[in-house]
Design an enzyme around this catalytic site. Structure first.
Site, PDB file in Angstrom:
ATOM      1  N   GLU B  48       0.773  -1.285  -0.091  1.00 42.28           N
ATOM      2  CA  GLU B  48      -0.015  -0.063  -0.069  1.00 42.28           C
ATOM      3  C   GLU B  48       0.966   1.341  -0.111  1.00 42.28           C
ATOM      4  OE1 GLU B  48      -0.516  -2.625   2.057  1.00 42.28           O
ATOM      5  OE2 GLU B  48      -2.758  -2.942   1.908  1.00 42.28           O
ATOM      6  N   PHE B 110     -11.600  -6.678  14.319  1.00 39.35           N
ATOM      7  CA  PHE B 110     -10.550  -7.224  13.248  1.00 39.35           C
ATOM      8  C   PHE B 110     -10.026  -6.204  12.401  1.00 39.35           C
ATOM      9  CE2 PHE B 110      -9.525  -9.562   9.359  1.00 39.35           C
ATOM     10  CZ  PHE B 110      -8.137  -9.946   9.701  1.00 39.35           C
ATOM     11  N   GLN B 111      -8.837  -5.983  12.288  1.00 48.50           N
ATOM     12  CA  GLN B 111      -8.424  -4.992  11.157  1.00 48.50           C
ATOM     13  C   GLN B 111      -8.978  -3.391  11.416  1.00 48.50           C
ATOM     14  OE1 GLN B 111      -8.489  -6.546   7.241  1.00 48.50           O
ATOM     15  NE2 GLN B 111      -6.321  -7.388   7.818  1.00 48.50           N
ATOM     16  N   LYS B 160     -17.202  -0.155   6.586  1.00 49.93           N
ATOM     17  CA  LYS B 160     -18.080  -1.093   5.417  1.00 49.93           C
ATOM     18  C   LYS B 160     -19.183  -0.819   5.202  1.00 49.93           C
ATOM     19  CE  LYS B 160     -17.417  -5.813   3.566  1.00 49.93           C
ATOM     20  NZ  LYS B 160     -16.681  -6.947   3.909  1.00 49.93           N
ATOM     21  N   MET B 476      24.827   8.048   1.806  1.00 49.55           N
ATOM     22  CA  MET B 476      24.698   9.337   2.468  1.00 49.55           C
ATOM     23  C   MET B 476      24.990   9.163   3.924  1.00 49.55           C
ATOM     24  SD  MET B 476      24.411  12.341   1.944  1.00 49.55           S
ATOM     25  CE  MET B 476      23.335  13.113   0.388  1.00 49.55           C
TER      26      MET B 476
HETATM   27  C1  LIG Z   1      12.848   5.257   5.004  1.00 47.66           C
HETATM   28  C2  LIG Z   1      14.138   5.844   5.482  1.00 47.66           C
HETATM   29  N1  LIG Z   1      15.018   5.385   6.146  1.00 47.66           N
HETATM   30  C3  LIG Z   1      16.241   5.580   6.663  1.00 47.66           C
HETATM   31  C4  LIG Z   1      16.688   6.961   5.852  1.00 47.66           C
HETATM   32  C5  LIG Z   1      18.020   7.461   6.342  1.00 47.66           C
HETATM   33  N2  LIG Z   1      18.627   7.547   5.135  1.00 47.66           N
HETATM   34  C6  LIG Z   1      18.902   8.689   4.298  1.00 47.66           C
HETATM   35  S1  LIG Z   1      19.815   8.442   3.123  1.00 47.66           S
HETATM   36  C7  LIG Z   1      20.210   6.840   3.405  1.00 47.66           C
HETATM   37  C8  LIG Z   1      21.103   6.014   2.656  1.00 47.66           C
HETATM   38  C9  LIG Z   1      20.693   5.676   1.303  1.00 47.66           C
HETATM   39  O1  LIG Z   1      21.488   4.531   0.792  1.00 47.66           O
HETATM   40  P1  LIG Z   1      21.151   4.174  -0.951  1.00 47.66           P
HETATM   41  O2  LIG Z   1      19.747   3.954  -1.414  1.00 47.66           O
HETATM   42  O3  LIG Z   1      21.816   3.069  -0.982  1.00 47.66           O
HETATM   43  O4  LIG Z   1      21.621   5.550  -1.532  1.00 47.66           O
HETATM   44  P2  LIG Z   1      22.990   6.146  -1.649  1.00 47.66           P
HETATM   45  O5  LIG Z   1      23.192   7.073  -0.389  1.00 47.66           O
HETATM   46  O6  LIG Z   1      24.189   4.858  -1.498  1.00 47.66           O
HETATM   47  O7  LIG Z   1      23.100   6.850  -2.969  1.00 47.66           O
HETATM   48  C10 LIG Z   1      19.417   6.486   4.448  1.00 47.66           C
HETATM   49  C11 LIG Z   1      19.545   5.342   5.199  1.00 47.66           C
HETATM   50  C12 LIG Z   1      15.661   7.522   5.096  1.00 47.66           C
HETATM   51  N3  LIG Z   1      15.974   8.820   4.465  1.00 47.66           N
HETATM   52  N4  LIG Z   1      14.468   7.025   4.520  1.00 47.66           N
END
Ligand SMILES: Cc1ncc(C[n+]2csc(CCOP(=O)(O)OP(=O)(O)O)c2C)c(N)n1
Lengths: 163, 564
Positions: B48, B110-111, B160, B476
């Site tokens: 979803e 439920f749900q 519902k 990052m």
């Molecule tokens: C749902 C979610 N969880 C954690 C983060 C924190 N976060 C920001 S950038 C990142 C790393 C992203 O890694 P990747 O998709 O491999 O991209 P890269 O930075 O290596 O290009 C994380 C964990 C986030 N932005 N969103």
């Protein structure tokens, strides 16, 4: 600075939680909040007492205005206004205290609305500071229970808030 | 007519083309009615969250309201991340959620989940419909609220039994709400002051954000900027608000913005902010920002965005396109023009900053540089693709190295920064524009957050091109650990990655792994040529140690950038 903010909002279930949620989510402070329907049952009137710098108060009024259920917002403290709060206090009233309690209630223009041989229940309305002053004037172990409504406010004179 | 039929008829009346959703007990009556009609198409996602993201991207790319439909309980909770993502970026959405029957509400049925309560802090508004007679008018209100003023997601929670009950159907042609009247016309006096201030500027700067994209004001921004010859910058959400290849454009500003954009922002004397909100990723520390004296004109449809983080001298609440039209009209009608000598000196200073060439990077013959992939992507697509991205380094490189010419071409989660949006975003865009080139730039962390949607893409035959910049790190996070945590790489190395080629193939798509710089362009050419009609998953194995520059550390000011 202390501000009294008045709102008119749709009398919908959930409207109150939107306002309360806004204050907690954005970290605004609420000193008191009172709410009830108006003469028009589809509208509720709310009075919120809050504290904050001018910037914070500006944001609060803008954010409140942004809520879809809110019809009008006014910062009462920007102009002439009247505020009143209702308080019910149950106090110890036995022995030599009994006369003293009656006297205190009279001085503050309270009304004794319930009596037992050991207690009085006093009804008092006034500004928040008057109610505080009354509580301050009592010996703390004489106070058994306190119920306060929170302030309600209205503009003075021709200052009218309605839809 | 039953409530379920009414829901379907309302969506038809709104001219909805796609509903993204996932069925479940509480919405089965609605699904039964969807089955019986063919005016709009339902797209079955695999989670979803992706339904809401896809609807969100559809809205971002087209400007129309996106629609998602999910069941009660877990369906609604799965949708929340999507809703919060749309909320942070002010995207118009209507999300219909099923609810347990009215008699069961509050019984821990439920749900059952309190959808109105859970979604309240991340929606523009929400409704629980308790009476079938209010269903049509509520849906009408939902579309109206979502699309007007500062747009945003609206949830309509439908028990519902309400979908079973019947009443006569009438879709209101128009809606009026005493409590909701967004302002569209800017204040005439403030507009006059703004014009005067712009004409008096010696070191002007135009800064535009997502509001220009959402408010369809890119044309006006472009006209005004060129009329005055002022420098202009866009936020991450505002890219495409001004044609990036143009010399008046200083690039993106903010945490990973260009040196010239951030310096000009800090040192200008008059700043025109349009549909932008001075957020922490854009101006950094507001105290540092306020150190330099400048006068600020701020145009925004949302009064609460004005003077929130930064004090503004000329606030103008209104529709950004309308207000800009009026500013342009007044400037054109008058004979006054900005001081050309001052403007020339200012541009000389800006060119000096620009000559730093802050986006240069070390090229390599042996290892694929992520920036290089984006540059080649730009070339191969002729700068004409819709680019969606996930969140991380790859997102910033896409924003920096793919100069967007037009609005609504760059689709990403700026406000919430939700990893996992990239692929479902690409689905929403590709469905909206079946003939367009749609690219999802992603990381190996992000893509795995909604990888199951490869299955939806197969079902819908979506020829999306996935550009995975695979650095084997949550890049990052690794970059922050390198800069601010003395290289302690806690849980940012992603071990045990799947074989992405086999994975793509398992879903029925084309997979490629690219390991050498000289193979980058041929792979992209194949993807957009030979495999034009297929989903192509390109796994680019990139330099794991590359960082995004420039960078303003969190909490620092605009002129405190780390450069390469
Ligand atoms: C749902 C979610 N969880 C954690 C983060 C924190 N976060 C920001 S950038 C990142 C790393 C992203 O890694 P990747 O998709 O491999 O991209 P890269 O930075 O290596 O290009 C994380 C964990 C986030 N932005 N969103």
């Amino acid at each position: 600075m202390r501000h009294i903010i008045s709102l008119l909002m749709e009398n919908e279930s959930g409207a109150l939680s939107r306002v309360a949620g806004l204050f907690s989510a954005r970290g605004y402070n609420i000193e008191s909040l009172s709410v009830a329907p108006t003469e028009d049952p589809t509208l509720s009137r709310m009075t919120i007492v809050t504290r904050g710098s001018d910037d914070v108060i500006e944001q609060i009024t803008k954010q409140l205005n942004k809520l879809i259920d809110v019809v009008k917002v006014q910062d009462l403290t920007e102009g002439g206004h009247i505020e009143r709060e209702l308080m019910l206090v149950k106090v110890r009233a036995s022995g030599e205290h009994r006369e003293e309690m009656k006297r205190m209630s009279d001085i503050f223009r309270g009304r004794i609305i319930d009596v037992t041989d050991k207690t009085y229940t006093i009804e008092l309305t006034g500004t928040v500071s008057k109610l505080n002053a009354f509580l301050g004037a009592l010996e703390s172990d004489a106070i058994l229970e306190v119920v306060r409504t929170g302030a309600s406010g209205i503009g003075r004179g021709d200052r009218i808030m309605r839809v | 007519m039953t409530g379920a039929e009414i829901v379907v008829r309302c969506l038809q009346a709104e001219g909805v083309a796609y509903v993204f959703g996932y069925p479940g007990g509480a919405v089965l009556n609605i699904y039964d009615e969807i089955y019986k009609q063919d005016q709009f198409k339902h797209v079955l996602v695999r989670h979803e969250q992706a339904a809401v993201h896809a609807a969100d991207a559809y809205a971002r790319a087209t400007g129309r309201v996106g629609v998602a439909l999910v069941t009660s309980g877990p369906g609604a909770t799965n949708a929340i991340t999507g809703i919060a993502t749309a909320y942070m970026d002010s995207i118009p959405l209507v999300v219909l959620t099923g609810q347990v029957p009215t008699a069961a509400i509050g019984m821990d049925a439920f749900q059952e989940v309190d959808t109105v309560g859970i979604s309240r802090p991340c929606v523009k508004h929400n409704f629980l419909v308790k009476d079938v007679r209010e269903l049509a008018s509520t849906i009408k209100k939902a579309f109206y609220i979502a699309a007007t003023g500062r747009p945003g997601p609206v949830v309509v929670d439908i028990p519902k039994d309400v979908t079973q009950q019947s009443c006569p159907f009438e879709y209101p042609a128009e809606i009026r709400m005493r409590s909701y009247n967004p302002t569209y016309r800017g204040h005439a006096g403030q507009i006059r002051r703004a014009v005067q201030m712009l004409l008096e500027a010696k070191r002007p700067m135009i800064y535009t954000g997502g509001g220009v994209i959402l408010g369809d004001a890119a044309e006006q921004v472009t006209e005004l900027t060129r009329l005055l010859g002022f420098p202009v910058t866009n936020t991450l959400m505002g890219l495409g608000g001004y044609p990036a290849p143009d010399p008046l454009f200083l690039g993106m500003l903010g945490m990973h913005g260009t040196f010239e954009a951030n310096m000009a922002m800090q040192h200008c004397d008059v700043l025109l902010a349009v549909g932008a909100r001075f957020d922490d990723r854009v101006i950094g520390n507001p105290k540092h920002f306020a150190k330099e004296a400048r006068r600020i004109i701020h145009i925004d449809v949302d009064p609460s965005s004005i003077s929130k983080r930064v004090k503004v001298d000329v606030p103008i609440v209104g529709d950004v396109a309308q207000v800009l039209d009026e500013i342009i009209r007044q400037i054109k009608a008058g004979s006054e023009r900005p001081d050309q000598a001052a403007l020339k000196a200012w541009w000389a200073q800006i060119e000096l900053w620009r000559s730093q060439d802050c986006l240069k990077y070390e090229r390599s013959e042996t290892v694929i540089k992520p920036q290089y992939v984006i540059e080649k992507l730009y070339e191969v697509t002729g700068g004409d693709a819709y680019v969606t991205s996930d969140v991380g380094q790859h997102q910033m490189w896409a924003a920096q190295y793919y100069p967007f010419n037009k609005p609504r071409r760059w689709i990403n989660s700026g406000g919430l920064g939700t990893m996992g949006v990239g692929l479902p975003y690409a689905m929403g865009v590709q469905l909206a524009f079946p003939e367009a080139k749609v690219v999802c730039v992603t990381g190996e962390g992000s893509i795995q957050m909604n990888i199951q949607e490869l299955s939806t893409c197969m079902q819908e035959k979506l020829p999306i091109k996935i550009v995975l910049l695979n650095n084997r790190y949550l890049g990052m996070v690794r970059q922050w650990q390198e800069f601010f945590y003395e290289e302690r790489y806690a849980e940012s190395y992603v071990d045990a990655l799947p074989d992405f080629v086999k994975l793509a193939e398992a879903y029925g798509h084309v997979g490629m792994t690219i390991e050498r710089p000289q193979d980058v362009e041929p792979a992209l050419r194949d993807a957009f040529g030979k495999y034009k009609d297929r989903l192509v998953f390109m796994n680019f194995v990139t330099d794991p140690h590359e960082n995004v520059y420039p960078m303003i550390p969190a909490g620092k000011g605009l002129s405190e950038m780390i450069l390469v």
